[in-house]
Design a protein around this motif. Sequence first.
Motif, PDB file in Angstrom:
ATOM      1  N   ALA A   1       0.827  -1.207   0.000  1.00  0.00           N
ATOM      2  CA  ALA A   1       0.000   0.000   0.000  1.00  0.00           C
ATOM      3  C   ALA A   1       0.860   1.255   0.000  1.00  0.00           C
ATOM      4  O   ALA A   1       0.589   2.205  -0.759  1.00  0.00           O
ATOM      5  CB  ALA A   1      -0.926  -0.008   1.206  1.00  0.00           C
ATOM      6  N   VAL A   2       1.896   1.313   0.849  1.00  0.00           N
ATOM      7  CA  VAL A   2       2.704   2.529   0.922  1.00  0.00           C
ATOM      8  C   VAL A   2       3.600   2.678  -0.307  1.00  0.00           C
ATOM      9  O   VAL A   2       3.932   3.803  -0.722  1.00  0.00           O
ATOM     10  CB  VAL A   2       3.538   2.533   2.213  1.00  0.00           C
ATOM     11  N   GLN A   3       3.983   1.555  -0.912  1.00  0.00           N
ATOM     12  CA  GLN A   3       4.786   1.641  -2.130  1.00  0.00           C
ATOM     13  C   GLN A   3       3.958   2.216  -3.281  1.00  0.00           C
ATOM     14  O   GLN A   3       4.444   3.011  -4.075  1.00  0.00           O
ATOM     15  CB  GLN A   3       5.316   0.254  -2.496  1.00  0.00           C
ATOM     16  N   LYS A   4       2.697   1.830  -3.304  1.00  0.00           N
ATOM     17  CA  LYS A   4       1.821   2.301  -4.361  1.00  0.00           C
ATOM     18  C   LYS A   4       1.407   3.748  -4.144  1.00  0.00           C
ATOM     19  O   LYS A   4       1.372   4.533  -5.110  1.00  0.00           O
ATOM     20  CB  LYS A   4       0.575   1.408  -4.404  1.00  0.00           C
ATOM     21  N   GLU A   5       1.122   4.167  -2.920  1.00  0.00           N
ATOM     22  CA  GLU A   5       0.633   5.527  -2.648  1.00  0.00           C
ATOM     23  C   GLU A   5       1.129   5.987  -1.273  1.00  0.00           C
ATOM     24  O   GLU A   5       0.393   5.953  -0.282  1.00  0.00           O
ATOM     25  CB  GLU A   5      -0.891   5.550  -2.694  1.00  0.00           C
ATOM     26  N   PRO A   6       2.377   6.441  -1.166  1.00  0.00           N
ATOM     27  CA  PRO A   6       2.904   6.909   0.134  1.00  0.00           C
ATOM     28  C   PRO A   6       2.229   8.200   0.610  1.00  0.00           C
ATOM     29  O   PRO A   6       2.215   8.488   1.814  1.00  0.00           O
ATOM     30  CB  PRO A   6       4.395   7.109  -0.130  1.00  0.00           C
ATOM     31  N   GLN A   7       1.688   8.972  -0.340  1.00  0.00           N
ATOM     32  CA  GLN A   7       1.117  10.265   0.052  1.00  0.00           C
ATOM     33  C   GLN A   7      -0.066  10.094   1.038  1.00  0.00           C
ATOM     34  O   GLN A   7      -0.308  10.962   1.873  1.00  0.00           O
ATOM     35  CB  GLN A   7       0.644  11.018  -1.192  1.00  0.00           C
ATOM     36  N   GLN A   8      -0.773   9.012   0.936  1.00  0.00           N
ATOM     37  CA  GLN A   8      -1.909   8.791   1.847  1.00  0.00           C
ATOM     38  C   GLN A   8      -1.437   8.700   3.309  1.00  0.00           C
ATOM     39  O   GLN A   8      -2.060   9.269   4.194  1.00  0.00           O
ATOM     40  CB  GLN A   8      -2.645   7.505   1.434  1.00  0.00           C
ATOM     41  N   GLU A   9      -0.316   8.040   3.525  1.00  0.00           N
ATOM     42  CA  GLU A   9       0.240   7.935   4.879  1.00  0.00           C
ATOM     43  C   GLU A   9       0.751   9.281   5.360  1.00  0.00           C
ATOM     44  O   GLU A   9       0.592   9.658   6.530  1.00  0.00           O
ATOM     45  CB  GLU A   9       1.364   6.893   4.891  1.00  0.00           C
ATOM     46  N   ILE A  10       1.351  10.032   4.414  1.00  0.00           N
ATOM     47  CA  ILE A  10       1.878  11.359   4.769  1.00  0.00           C
ATOM     48  C   ILE A  10       0.732  12.290   5.156  1.00  0.00           C
ATOM     49  O   ILE A  10       0.795  12.999   6.176  1.00  0.00           O
ATOM     50  CB  ILE A  10       2.683  11.939   3.586  1.00  0.00           C
ATOM     51  N   ASP A  11      -0.325  12.313   4.341  1.00  0.00           N
ATOM     52  CA  ASP A  11      -1.456  13.200   4.627  1.00  0.00           C
ATOM     53  C   ASP A  11      -2.133  12.830   5.958  1.00  0.00           C
ATOM     54  O   ASP A  11      -2.554  13.709   6.727  1.00  0.00           O
ATOM     55  CB  ASP A  11      -2.486  13.109   3.496  1.00  0.00           C
ATOM     56  N   ARG A  12      -2.264  11.575   6.214  1.00  0.00           N
ATOM     57  CA  ARG A  12      -2.884  11.128   7.470  1.00  0.00           C
ATOM     58  C   ARG A  12      -2.107  11.631   8.683  1.00  0.00           C
ATOM     59  O   ARG A  12      -2.699  12.111   9.659  1.00  0.00           O
ATOM     60  CB  ARG A  12      -2.947   9.594   7.480  1.00  0.00           C
ATOM     61  N   THR A  13      -0.789  11.601   8.582  1.00  0.00           N
ATOM     62  CA  THR A  13       0.037  12.027   9.715  1.00  0.00           C
ATOM     63  C   THR A  13       0.009  13.548   9.861  1.00  0.00           C
ATOM     64  O   THR A  13      -0.067  14.077  10.982  1.00  0.00           O
ATOM     65  CB  THR A  13       1.478  11.528   9.522  1.00  0.00           C
ATOM     66  N   ARG A  14       0.091  14.269   8.725  1.00  0.00           N
ATOM     67  CA  ARG A  14       0.050  15.730   8.786  1.00  0.00           C
ATOM     68  C   ARG A  14      -1.278  16.234   9.345  1.00  0.00           C
ATOM     69  O   ARG A  14      -1.326  17.204  10.095  1.00  0.00           O
ATOM     70  CB  ARG A  14       0.289  16.300   7.389  1.00  0.00           C
ATOM     71  N   PHE A  15      -2.360  15.581   8.969  1.00  0.00           N
ATOM     72  CA  PHE A  15      -3.661  15.989   9.498  1.00  0.00           C
ATOM     73  C   PHE A  15      -3.683  15.848  11.023  1.00  0.00           C
ATOM     74  O   PHE A  15      -4.209  16.718  11.733  1.00  0.00           O
ATOM     75  CB  PHE A  15      -4.766  15.131   8.867  1.00  0.00           C
ATOM     76  N   ALA A  16      -3.140  14.778  11.543  1.00  0.00           N
ATOM     77  CA  ALA A  16      -3.105  14.586  13.002  1.00  0.00           C
ATOM     78  C   ALA A  16      -2.302  15.686  13.673  1.00  0.00           C
ATOM     79  O   ALA A  16      -2.687  16.218  14.730  1.00  0.00           O
ATOM     80  CB  ALA A  16      -2.518  13.219  13.324  1.00  0.00           C
ATOM     81  N   ILE A  17      -1.175  16.097  13.051  1.00  0.00           N
ATOM     82  CA  ILE A  17      -0.349  17.154  13.654  1.00  0.00           C
ATOM     83  C   ILE A  17      -1.093  18.486  13.635  1.00  0.00           C
ATOM     84  O   ILE A  17      -1.129  19.221  14.638  1.00  0.00           O
ATOM     85  CB  ILE A  17       0.991  17.269  12.899  1.00  0.00           C
ATOM     86  N   ARG A  18      -1.687  18.840  12.506  1.00  0.00           N
ATOM     87  CA  ARG A  18      -2.399  20.116  12.418  1.00  0.00           C
ATOM     88  C   ARG A  18      -3.574  20.170  13.392  1.00  0.00           C
ATOM     89  O   ARG A  18      -3.838  21.210  14.006  1.00  0.00           O
ATOM     90  CB  ARG A  18      -2.890  20.341  10.972  1.00  0.00           C
ATOM     91  N   ASP A  19      -4.301  19.083  13.521  1.00  0.00           N
ATOM     92  CA  ASP A  19      -5.428  19.048  14.453  1.00  0.00           C
ATOM     93  C   ASP A  19      -4.959  19.286  15.890  1.00  0.00           C
ATOM     94  O   ASP A  19      -5.602  20.015  16.660  1.00  0.00           O
ATOM     95  CB  ASP A  19      -6.135  17.698  14.339  1.00  0.00           C
ATOM     96  N   ALA A  20      -3.829  18.729  16.253  1.00  0.00           N
ATOM     97  CA  ALA A  20      -3.279  18.939  17.597  1.00  0.00           C
ATOM     98  C   ALA A  20      -2.814  20.373  17.770  1.00  0.00           C
ATOM     99  O   ALA A  20      -2.973  20.970  18.858  1.00  0.00           O
ATOM    100  CB  ALA A  20      -2.132  17.969  17.837  1.00  0.00           C
ATOM    101  N   GLN A  21      -2.242  20.970  16.712  1.00  0.00           N
ATOM    102  CA  GLN A  21      -1.789  22.358  16.814  1.00  0.00           C
ATOM    103  C   GLN A  21      -2.964  23.315  17.013  1.00  0.00           C
ATOM    104  O   GLN A  21      -2.872  24.266  17.788  1.00  0.00           O
ATOM    105  CB  GLN A  21      -1.001  22.728  15.546  1.00  0.00           C
ATOM    106  N   ARG A  22      -4.072  23.069  16.315  1.00  0.00           N
ATOM    107  CA  ARG A  22      -5.246  23.918  16.509  1.00  0.00           C
ATOM    108  C   ARG A  22      -5.782  23.795  17.937  1.00  0.00           C
ATOM    109  O   ARG A  22      -6.170  24.804  18.545  1.00  0.00           O
ATOM    110  CB  ARG A  22      -6.342  23.531  15.503  1.00  0.00           C
TER     111      ARG A  22
END
Length: 487
Positions: free
Chosen positions: A398-419
């Motif tokens: 899954a990550v080899q085919k589409e790594p951006q999905q894992e990246i976006d999931r993690t960034r969303f968690a960080i931004r939500d915590a910052q807000r």
Amino acid sequence: MTATPPQPYSPSAPRAQRQRRPARDVPPPGPRPPGRAGRQVPPGSRHALRDTLALVVAVPLVAVLALPAAFAGGGTRRWFGGRSESQRAEAQAAKDAAAAAFYELDTAQRDLRISIETIAAVDDTPAARRALTDFEALGRRIDEVSHQYIQAVDAHDLDRDDLEASAAARARAELTRAKDELDNVKRELDRFADGLGPLLGKAETQLARLAPAVERARQGLLAASNALDAVRASGLKADDLAARLAALAPELTKLNQGAGQHGVPQTLERAERVAREAEGVRVEAARLPERAAEIDHRLVSLRTRAQALTTRAGQVEPVLSELRRRFTAACWQDLQNVPDGAAENVRQAELKLKEAQAARDDQRWPDATALLSTVRALLNTTDESVSAAGERLRRLNAVQKEPQQEIDRTRFAIRDAQRLAMAGRNTPDPRHARPLDDSVARLERAIGTLEGRHPDYWHFLTETEAVRRTVAGVVAQIREERGGSAH
């Protein structure tokens, strides 16, 4: 000369002719305390009185007038008049009052002794021992005043013929003092009895619990024995339950011997323990057929699961081959031993299943249950390791085919915590801002590992998971702090 017929008795006859006044003796409601009994007129005096009456009839009047002086010392009571009789009556009243006080004190002491014996049989606390000591001291005080009373009674014969007014007055004074002392000690005894209320209530409560507790223990043992007989009738041995029930036989013997030999608190504790253990035997005996059926079901289920895991473990090697072919060594090295480990775990599980079957055949139920638990743990470990290989391949694909999905999931968690950290604030709390900033940097470094000819996808996945765990910890800390301040 014709003899004059006998004249009827009249109050004006000489005192020597009157019948002797009976002694006053008003006993208290209980046993009469010791004292002198009223003396009787000697038989010789009664004959002298009869002869005198005959002479009164036969002799002239002048001789009759001289008779009182002649018989003044003939053994009859001297007549003192109103003052002496009044003093005698007062002394007798004092004697009666003292006797009543003596009786009341004796009754109260006997009643209180029953309470003290009740406390002593049940309670061995310092307060109970102190109450026993105080009661003994009161008993000595009671003996002292009782002795004084008895001495006062014995010292004065209020029925004596020649009792003088002064002697009667002394008797009244001494008997009154004796009564006052008896009353004082009675009041002390009453106060002491009032103070025994808590101790006596506790003792009576335990005594009230004793008989029902012993009966519950006996009934519990009987119920356990009946349940065990029913289980054996169905073909189950239940040797362990029989041994537990047999171990309670000495306890039943002590219960039958009674609290008088072993003490009330100890007997009460023993009865409750025997009832509890007997109930445990009864419940397990009643559940034994169900337990046997459950063990049979678990044997079949775990045997089937072991066979299935044997098949799945054989599929791990092809998964590892694909991982080796497509990904770097860091993505699969920790899974190298999964096939061998799975095969060994299944082999051990099958051996334990055979032992569990033998224990069940011998009706060693605890052993069978323990062995089945071991089998289940081995199969769970094998299932996890076998599943880990297939899950690793799926996630890496899954990550080899589409790594951006894992990246976006993690960034969303960080931004939500910052807000959340900035909510209601102009600047974030350093305790929250620092780990969030570090998480941003860590994510960027993990993204950098995807560059190059042979990206380490497994390192990337483990890093993003670690970042999300850190961010979740910061969010939980913020919510906890704000929730506490709201309260």
